[in-house]
Design a protein around this motif. Structure first.
Motif, mmCIF file in Angstrom:
data_model
loop_
_atom_site.group_PDB
_atom_site.id
_atom_site.type_symbol
_atom_site.label_atom_id
_atom_site.label_comp_id
_atom_site.label_asym_id
_atom_site.label_seq_id
_atom_site.Cartn_x
_atom_site.Cartn_y
_atom_site.Cartn_z
ATOM 1 N N UNK A 79 0.804 -1.124 0.030
ATOM 2 C CA UNK A 79 -0.068 0.102 0.007
ATOM 3 C C UNK A 79 0.956 1.200 0.044
ATOM 4 N N UNK A 80 0.719 2.237 -0.791
ATOM 5 C CA UNK A 80 1.465 3.089 -1.176
ATOM 6 C C UNK A 80 1.620 3.997 -0.041
ATOM 7 N N UNK A 81 0.586 4.342 0.857
ATOM 8 C CA UNK A 81 0.593 5.297 2.184
ATOM 9 C C UNK A 81 1.303 4.532 3.171
ATOM 10 N N UNK A 82 1.576 3.078 3.132
ATOM 11 C CA UNK A 82 2.400 2.465 3.948
ATOM 12 C C UNK A 82 3.937 2.321 3.619
ATOM 13 N N UNK A 83 4.239 2.772 2.546
ATOM 14 C CA UNK A 83 5.503 2.631 2.162
ATOM 15 C C UNK A 83 6.518 3.704 2.694
ATOM 16 N N UNK A 84 7.326 2.894 3.745
ATOM 17 C CA UNK A 84 8.477 3.735 4.217
ATOM 18 C C UNK A 84 9.686 3.450 4.005
ATOM 19 N N UNK A 85 10.659 4.070 4.643
ATOM 20 C CA UNK A 85 12.002 3.697 4.206
ATOM 21 C C UNK A 85 12.307 2.231 4.538
ATOM 22 N N UNK A 86 11.419 1.802 5.508
ATOM 23 C CA UNK A 86 11.754 0.398 5.983
ATOM 24 C C UNK A 86 11.516 -0.370 5.039
ATOM 25 N N UNK A 87 10.203 -0.454 4.134
ATOM 26 C CA UNK A 87 9.794 -1.067 3.010
ATOM 27 C C UNK A 87 10.944 -0.807 1.833
ATOM 28 N N UNK A 88 11.420 0.444 1.665
ATOM 29 C CA UNK A 88 12.279 0.857 0.673
ATOM 30 C C UNK A 88 13.458 -0.155 0.918
ATOM 31 N N UNK A 89 13.987 -0.226 2.080
ATOM 32 C CA UNK A 89 15.150 -0.901 2.374
ATOM 33 C C UNK A 89 15.041 -2.424 2.075
ATOM 34 N N UNK A 119 16.690 6.820 -0.295
ATOM 35 C CA UNK A 119 18.137 6.752 -1.242
ATOM 36 C C UNK A 119 19.044 6.031 -0.395
ATOM 37 N N UNK A 120 18.940 6.324 0.923
ATOM 38 C CA UNK A 120 19.973 5.648 1.879
ATOM 39 C C UNK A 120 19.325 4.353 2.228
ATOM 40 N N UNK A 121 18.108 4.256 2.553
ATOM 41 C CA UNK A 121 17.524 3.080 2.837
ATOM 42 C C UNK A 121 17.746 2.014 1.696
ATOM 43 N N UNK A 122 17.200 2.286 0.417
ATOM 44 C CA UNK A 122 17.376 1.276 -0.789
ATOM 45 C C UNK A 122 18.864 0.849 -1.142
ATOM 46 N N UNK A 123 20.019 1.813 -0.921
ATOM 47 C CA UNK A 123 21.338 1.590 -0.843
ATOM 48 C C UNK A 123 21.642 0.483 -0.125
ATOM 49 N N UNK A 124 21.262 0.714 1.379
ATOM 50 C CA UNK A 124 21.602 -0.070 2.436
ATOM 51 C C UNK A 124 20.735 -1.413 2.090
ATOM 52 N N UNK A 125 19.656 -1.335 1.742
ATOM 53 C CA UNK A 125 18.924 -2.840 1.459
ATOM 54 C C UNK A 125 19.743 -3.678 0.307
ATOM 55 N N UNK A 168 26.182 7.553 2.721
ATOM 56 C CA UNK A 168 25.907 7.095 4.028
ATOM 57 C C UNK A 168 25.069 5.590 3.965
ATOM 58 N N UNK A 169 24.402 5.512 3.032
ATOM 59 C CA UNK A 169 23.809 4.255 3.235
ATOM 60 C C UNK A 169 25.051 3.030 2.859
ATOM 61 N N UNK A 170 25.927 3.400 1.999
ATOM 62 C CA UNK A 170 27.002 2.712 1.556
ATOM 63 C C UNK A 170 27.871 2.229 2.876
ATOM 64 N N UNK A 171 28.011 3.254 3.632
ATOM 65 C CA UNK A 171 29.031 3.078 4.888
ATOM 66 C C UNK A 171 28.311 2.099 5.979
ATOM 67 N N UNK A 172 27.122 2.621 5.896
ATOM 68 C CA UNK A 172 26.430 1.850 7.089
ATOM 69 C C UNK A 172 26.076 0.227 6.907
ATOM 70 N N UNK A 173 25.831 0.236 5.487
ATOM 71 C CA UNK A 173 25.456 -1.309 5.236
ATOM 72 C C UNK A 173 26.773 -2.044 5.131
ATOM 73 N N UNK A 174 27.970 -1.508 4.826
ATOM 74 C CA UNK A 174 28.967 -2.099 4.610
ATOM 75 C C UNK A 174 29.443 -2.546 6.050
ATOM 76 N N UNK A 175 29.126 -1.439 6.917
ATOM 77 C CA UNK A 175 29.736 -1.855 8.420
ATOM 78 C C UNK A 175 28.879 -3.148 8.838
ATOM 79 N N UNK A 176 27.564 -3.059 8.315
ATOM 80 C CA UNK A 176 26.660 -3.998 9.105
ATOM 81 C C UNK A 176 26.962 -5.255 8.244
ATOM 82 N N UNK A 177 27.657 -5.173 7.179
ATOM 83 C CA UNK A 177 28.036 -6.625 6.652
ATOM 84 C C UNK A 177 29.288 -6.992 7.480
ATOM 85 N N UNK A 178 30.255 -6.117 7.648
ATOM 86 C CA UNK A 178 31.325 -6.288 8.539
ATOM 87 C C UNK A 178 30.970 -7.231 9.629
#
Ligand code: BES
Ligand code: ZN
Ligand code: ZN
Length: 495
Positions: A79-89, A119-125, A168-178
């Motif tokens: 649902x479009x109105x429920x689409x947050x950065x969580x869903x984007x990620x 953008x940050x969330x999608x890159x993280x995802x 920012x998304x790259x740094x966070x996700x790469x750190x999480x992958x570490x």
């Protein structure tokens, strides 16, 4: 995997797959992107019932018209109105996982109308979705082939406009992958000494200071609780300290300490665990790995508050010199602890690390630990359990977790629960009774954290997935990294 922003119009892009979000249709409006409509394909797909727009649903069209992309991919956004950065990620991760197994090597994901946090969330995802726990598979066919490139396509955006969000998304996700790499290592390879090496390597690359206390140093200080746990193992214990200092922008007298449980393997000790499922206890250092991953991102993103990571690391083994039930140890704080169950070891090593953090200037403490099986019973695999001695500080941690997309749920710490912790022979036992096991564990920690504002995150249920999700491989999740980093970035002077 190269990650970038594409500013060109869609028809100028030529990735293996050009992907769009499509939402669950309502009667008044269609959200289908123009390019998908041009190809005349989407209405048919919707009519056939093969694609409804449900979250994470994916449909693929080969050789579409009106684009140089090899495939057009629609991904359900719900649902479009429920689409947050969580869903984007998560959808971005689901997209990468679904397509990489089909031989797709380059993806452009259209994200035309969304703000920078998407953008940050999608890159993280995408970066998190690309990770798999297949390091020790030697047959290349059993390994997932990585993508070459992942782009966020925002036609008409200015070159560089979304670069900081991407970075920012790259740094966070790469750190999480570490963090996930460390948790994935088996305990024969990742001993406490090996964790020290990994932390040192990270610190050197990120420009952080890293100190370690060895067994002698800890004995001199009087860390009897930590040393009691480690004494049954041939692999010596360490306390790792990782230091970040902000530059000129430093504004506050606050000092945040992140503390992570680093039990590289938990047999339970003499109070031994059942053999079934014991192999999973290599992930009993997930809190430690989260601190190491978060410190990497913090070094790069430079929040305004000084942050120190404290990682007590031991192996909880059985052996001729192992700690016995009934042993009484003296913690660094001076409190005596009766070790009624050697399997409740995490709280013992954290107690000394928390005391040490306070002595070294911490004004705020957050720990992450795979502390109790009881939290898995209470919250399952979806929410981190949170405990505190300071509601205002917990509010800030919960807000950071929400922003970071890591579900976190508070459990109570009423004084009554403290009465479960009674020892006949020492100041404290290391276990409570049969009930409220996660809460008594938290109360044990609180006895050492008080009066410093402190939040404890029990990640036993969320640090490891037995079954993968559409957007995340099975195995280590790297939970708590994003909450830690967000908390530091959101820091406002509190005194
Ligand atoms: N590492 C375990 C907790 C755990 C359980 C983590 C399941 C991940 C999945 C911890 O050290 C432990 O053994 N806790 C005991 C405490 C008990 C003896 C009071 C537990 O939860 O059973
Ligand atoms: Zn244990
Ligand atoms: Zn443990």
């Amino acid at each position: 995997m190269q990650v970038q922003i594409e500013t060109a119009p869609f028809d100028k892009l030529s990735p293996d797959a050009l992907a769009f979000f499509c939402f669950e249709p309502d009667t008044t409006e269609t959200h289908d992107p123009e390019i998908a409509q041009q190809s005349g394909w989407l209405p048919d797909l919707r009519e056939s019932g093969e694609f409804t727009g449900k979250l994470y649903e994916i449909a693929i069209l080969h050789r579409p018209q009106g684009t140089a992309a090899k495939r057009l991919v629609v991904i359900g956004g719900g649902k479009r109105e429920k689409f947050s950065s969580i869903e984007a990620r998560n959808s971005s991760g689901a997209l990468v996982r679904a397509l990489k197994s089909k031989g797709v090597r380059s993806i452009a994901l259209a994200l035309d109308t969304h703000p920078a946090e998407f953008v940050t969330a999608a890159v993280e995802g995408a970066i998190l979705g690309a990770w798999d726990a297949d390091k020790y598979k030697s047959d290349p066919k059993a390994k997932e082939k990585p993508l070459d490139s992942f782009a966020i396509a925002i036609p008409g955006s200015k070159a560089g406009e979304f670069q900081p969000a991407l970075r920012r998304g790259e740094i966070i996700a790469e750190s999480q992958n570490l963090t996930r790499d460390l948790v994935n290592e088996p305990a024969n390879r990742l001993t406490p000494a090996a964790l020290v090496e990994a932390a040192k390597q990270m610190a050197a690359a990120a420009g952080l200071e890293c100190e370690t206390l060895d067994r002698d140093a800890m004995a001199k200080l009087g860390m009897g609780a930590l040393l009691g746990v480690s004494q049954g193992s041939a692999n010596p214990p360490f306390l790792i300290v990782l230091k970040y200092q902000p530059g000129a922008q430093r504004k506050t007298g606050d000092h945040l300490a992140l503390v992570g449980k680093g039990v590289t393997f938990d047999t339970g000790g003499v109070s031994i665990k059942p053999s079934e499922g014991m192999e999973k206890m290599k992930y009993d250092m997930a809190g430690a790995a989260a601190v190491i991953g978060a410190m990497r991102a913090i070094a790069d993103l430079k929040p305004a508050v000084p942050v120190t990571g404290y990682v007590p690391t031991v192996e909880n083994m059985v052996g001729g010199n192992a700690q016995r039930p009934g042993d009484i140890v003296t913690a660094l704080s001076g409190k005596t602890v009766e070790v009624l169950n050697t399997d409740a070891e995490g709280r013992l090593i954290l107690a000394d690390a928390i005391t040490y953090a306070k002595r070294n200037g911490a004004t705020h403490l957050v720990d992450a630990a795979t502390l109790t099986g009881a939290i898995v019973v209470a919250l399952g695999h979806y929410n981190v359990g949170a405990f505190t001695n300071n509601e205002a500080f917990l509010g800030r941690v919960l807000a950071a977790s929400r922003t970071a997309g890591e579900k976190t749920w508070q459990l109570p710490m009423d004084d009554e629960y403290k009465d479960y912790l009674k020892s006949a022979f020492a100041d404290l036992p290391n276990i409570g009774g049969r009930y409220g096991g996660s809460i008594t564990a938290a109360w044990f920690l609180r006895e050492f954290a008080d009066p410093t504002p402190w939040v404890h995150l029990d990640i036993a249920g969320t640090a490891w997935l037995d079954d993968g999700r559409a957007w995340l491989s099975k195995g280590p999740t790297g939970v708590a990294v994003r909450s830690f980093v967000q908390l530091a970035l959101d820091w406002q002077a509190s005194r």
